[in-house]
Design a protein around this motif. Structure first.
Motif, mmCIF file in Angstrom:
data_model
loop_
_atom_site.group_PDB
_atom_site.id
_atom_site.type_symbol
_atom_site.label_atom_id
_atom_site.label_comp_id
_atom_site.label_asym_id
_atom_site.label_seq_id
_atom_site.Cartn_x
_atom_site.Cartn_y
_atom_site.Cartn_z
ATOM 1 N N GLU A 93 74.732 -9.477 -19.343
ATOM 2 C CA GLU A 93 75.182 -8.079 -19.354
ATOM 3 C C GLU A 93 74.150 -7.160 -19.991
ATOM 4 O OE1 GLU A 93 78.977 -8.000 -21.275
ATOM 5 O OE2 GLU A 93 79.933 -9.170 -19.693
ATOM 6 N N THR A 94 73.342 -7.689 -20.904
ATOM 7 C CA THR A 94 72.323 -6.865 -21.551
ATOM 8 C C THR A 94 70.980 -6.929 -20.838
ATOM 9 O OG1 THR A 94 71.762 -8.617 -23.132
ATOM 10 C CG2 THR A 94 73.436 -7.015 -23.816
ATOM 11 N N GLY A 95 70.924 -7.587 -19.667
ATOM 12 C CA GLY A 95 69.724 -7.532 -18.844
ATOM 13 C C GLY A 95 69.015 -8.837 -18.558
ATOM 14 N N ALA A 96 69.435 -9.951 -19.124
ATOM 15 C CA ALA A 96 68.809 -11.239 -18.831
ATOM 16 C C ALA A 96 69.334 -11.732 -17.485
ATOM 17 C CB ALA A 96 69.108 -12.250 -19.934
ATOM 18 N N CYS A 97 68.488 -11.712 -16.461
ATOM 19 C CA CYS A 97 68.931 -11.991 -15.101
ATOM 20 C C CYS A 97 68.490 -13.342 -14.554
ATOM 21 C CB CYS A 97 68.413 -10.901 -14.165
ATOM 22 S SG CYS A 97 69.026 -9.273 -14.575
ATOM 23 N N THR A 98 67.683 -14.063 -15.316
ATOM 24 C CA THR A 98 67.181 -15.354 -14.856
ATOM 25 C C THR A 98 67.347 -16.380 -15.977
ATOM 26 O OG1 THR A 98 64.937 -14.996 -15.688
ATOM 27 C CG2 THR A 98 65.420 -14.219 -13.440
ATOM 28 N N PRO A 99 67.329 -17.661 -15.641
ATOM 29 C CA PRO A 99 67.385 -18.685 -16.699
ATOM 30 C C PRO A 99 66.251 -18.530 -17.715
ATOM 31 C CG PRO A 99 67.881 -19.684 -14.602
ATOM 32 C CD PRO A 99 67.434 -18.272 -14.311
ATOM 33 N N ARG A 100 65.099 -18.127 -17.259
ATOM 34 C CA ARG A 100 63.973 -17.926 -18.180
ATOM 35 C C ARG A 100 64.262 -16.791 -19.161
ATOM 36 N NH1 ARG A 100 58.126 -18.090 -15.828
ATOM 37 N NH2 ARG A 100 58.757 -20.258 -15.794
ATOM 38 N N GLN A 101 64.873 -15.717 -18.686
ATOM 39 C CA GLN A 101 65.218 -14.608 -19.575
ATOM 40 C C GLN A 101 66.330 -15.010 -20.549
ATOM 41 O OE1 GLN A 101 65.988 -11.612 -16.633
ATOM 42 N NE2 GLN A 101 63.890 -10.857 -16.688
ATOM 43 N N ILE A 102 67.272 -15.816 -20.078
ATOM 44 C CA ILE A 102 68.312 -16.342 -20.968
ATOM 45 C C ILE A 102 67.656 -17.195 -22.047
ATOM 46 C CG2 ILE A 102 70.292 -17.912 -21.133
ATOM 47 C CD1 ILE A 102 71.065 -15.245 -19.884
ATOM 48 N N ALA A 103 66.703 -18.042 -21.652
ATOM 49 C CA ALA A 103 65.992 -18.889 -22.611
ATOM 50 C C ALA A 103 65.270 -18.043 -23.653
ATOM 51 C CB ALA A 103 65.003 -19.789 -21.885
ATOM 52 N N GLY A 104 64.688 -16.944 -23.226
ATOM 53 C CA GLY A 104 64.005 -16.056 -24.160
ATOM 54 C C GLY A 104 64.959 -15.387 -25.131
ATOM 55 N N ALA A 105 66.177 -15.168 -24.681
ATOM 56 C CA ALA A 105 67.169 -14.496 -25.518
ATOM 57 C C ALA A 105 67.833 -15.428 -26.517
ATOM 58 C CB ALA A 105 68.230 -13.839 -24.633
ATOM 59 N N CYS A 106 68.050 -16.707 -26.136
ATOM 60 C CA CYS A 106 68.831 -17.589 -27.018
ATOM 61 C C CYS A 106 68.357 -19.037 -27.048
ATOM 62 C CB CYS A 106 70.301 -17.539 -26.633
ATOM 63 S SG CYS A 106 70.640 -18.174 -24.973
ATOM 64 N N LYS A 107 67.251 -19.355 -26.397
ATOM 65 C CA LYS A 107 66.667 -20.700 -26.333
ATOM 66 C C LYS A 107 67.406 -21.681 -25.422
ATOM 67 C CE LYS A 107 64.355 -20.718 -30.785
ATOM 68 N NZ LYS A 107 64.146 -21.486 -32.014
ATOM 69 N N ALA A 108 68.515 -21.290 -24.837
ATOM 70 C CA ALA A 108 69.243 -22.194 -23.937
ATOM 71 C C ALA A 108 68.335 -22.621 -22.797
ATOM 72 C CB ALA A 108 70.490 -21.516 -23.386
ATOM 73 N N GLY A 109 68.270 -23.921 -22.549
ATOM 74 C CA GLY A 109 67.469 -24.459 -21.466
ATOM 75 C C GLY A 109 66.052 -24.820 -21.847
ATOM 76 N N THR A 110 65.682 -24.620 -23.117
ATOM 77 C CA THR A 110 64.299 -24.873 -23.519
ATOM 78 C C THR A 110 64.081 -26.235 -24.161
ATOM 79 O OG1 THR A 110 64.608 -23.818 -25.679
ATOM 80 C CG2 THR A 110 63.835 -22.422 -23.864
ATOM 81 N N ASP A 111 65.133 -27.004 -24.416
ATOM 82 C CA ASP A 111 64.946 -28.314 -25.039
ATOM 83 C C ASP A 111 65.014 -29.401 -23.968
ATOM 84 O OD1 ASP A 111 64.442 -30.078 -27.126
ATOM 85 O OD2 ASP A 111 66.547 -30.283 -27.661
ATOM 86 N N CYS A 112 66.174 -29.925 -23.673
ATOM 87 C CA CYS A 112 66.266 -31.020 -22.698
ATOM 88 C C CYS A 112 66.324 -30.503 -21.261
ATOM 89 C CB CYS A 112 67.466 -31.917 -23.000
ATOM 90 S SG CYS A 112 69.059 -31.238 -22.518
ATOM 91 N N GLY A 113 66.766 -29.262 -21.052
ATOM 92 C CA GLY A 113 66.794 -28.669 -19.721
ATOM 93 C C GLY A 113 68.011 -28.998 -18.877
ATOM 94 N N SER A 114 68.921 -29.799 -19.403
ATOM 95 C CA SER A 114 70.070 -30.198 -18.586
ATOM 96 C C SER A 114 71.034 -29.044 -18.309
ATOM 97 C CB SER A 114 70.825 -31.353 -19.252
ATOM 98 O OG SER A 114 71.413 -30.926 -20.461
ATOM 99 N N CYS A 115 70.920 -27.951 -19.036
ATOM 100 C CA CYS A 115 71.846 -26.827 -18.845
ATOM 101 C C CYS A 115 71.318 -25.764 -17.880
ATOM 102 C CB CYS A 115 72.160 -26.181 -20.187
ATOM 103 S SG CYS A 115 70.705 -25.524 -21.024
ATOM 104 N N VAL A 116 70.093 -25.891 -17.421
ATOM 105 C CA VAL A 116 69.482 -24.835 -16.597
ATOM 106 C C VAL A 116 70.282 -24.576 -15.323
ATOM 107 C CG1 VAL A 116 67.418 -24.157 -15.310
ATOM 108 C CG2 VAL A 116 67.195 -25.186 -17.572
ATOM 109 N N ARG A 117 70.745 -25.616 -14.660
ATOM 110 C CA ARG A 117 71.535 -25.412 -13.422
ATOM 111 C C ARG A 117 72.862 -24.719 -13.719
ATOM 112 N NH1 ARG A 117 69.763 -28.198 -8.602
ATOM 113 N NH2 ARG A 117 67.926 -29.397 -9.134
ATOM 114 N N LYS A 118 73.468 -25.028 -14.848
ATOM 115 C CA LYS A 118 74.719 -24.362 -15.225
ATOM 116 C C LYS A 118 74.456 -22.889 -15.516
ATOM 117 C CE LYS A 118 79.033 -24.077 -16.541
ATOM 118 N NZ LYS A 118 80.146 -24.128 -15.630
ATOM 119 N N ILE A 119 73.334 -22.602 -16.172
ATOM 120 C CA ILE A 119 72.965 -21.207 -16.433
ATOM 121 C C ILE A 119 72.741 -20.475 -15.119
ATOM 122 C CG2 ILE A 119 71.169 -19.710 -17.407
ATOM 123 C CD1 ILE A 119 70.841 -21.889 -19.620
#
Length: 85
Positions: free
Chosen positions: A19-45
């Motif tokens: 809602e604040t503008g993160a439109c891709t998994p990479r932008q989500i990762a930049g905002a909260c680190k989700a998807g940057t460790d094991c990567g298993s959540c990227v498809r869910k994101i």
């Protein structure tokens, strides 16, 4: 429900970042680190973001803007200066 168990990121947090503008998994990762460790959540994101979930993405998408996508660039007129060269 947790999306990223490595960093404890929930679906709600992903939606809030979208809602604040993160439109891709990479932008989500930049905002909260989700998807940057094991990567298993990227498809869910990706599924949570979905097509059209981000108003900013829709505004920047050439298919939405022109309704023609790739054909719009192929059919664009060639400037006169380019023809002379």
């Amino acid at each position: 429900m947790y999306v990223c168990s490595c960093f404890g990121i929930t679906e709600q947090q992903v939606r809030e970042h979208a809602e604040t503008g993160a439109c891709t998994p990479r932008q989500i990762a930049g905002a909260c680190k989700a998807g940057t460790d094991c990567g298993s959540c990227v498809r869910k994101i990706q599924a949570l973001l979905g097509r059209g979930a981000c108003a900013r993405r829709e505004a920047l998408d050439p298919v939405v803007l022109t309704g023609r996508g790739q054909a719009a660039t192929a059919a664009a007129p060639v400037p006169a200066a380019a023809e002379a060269a």
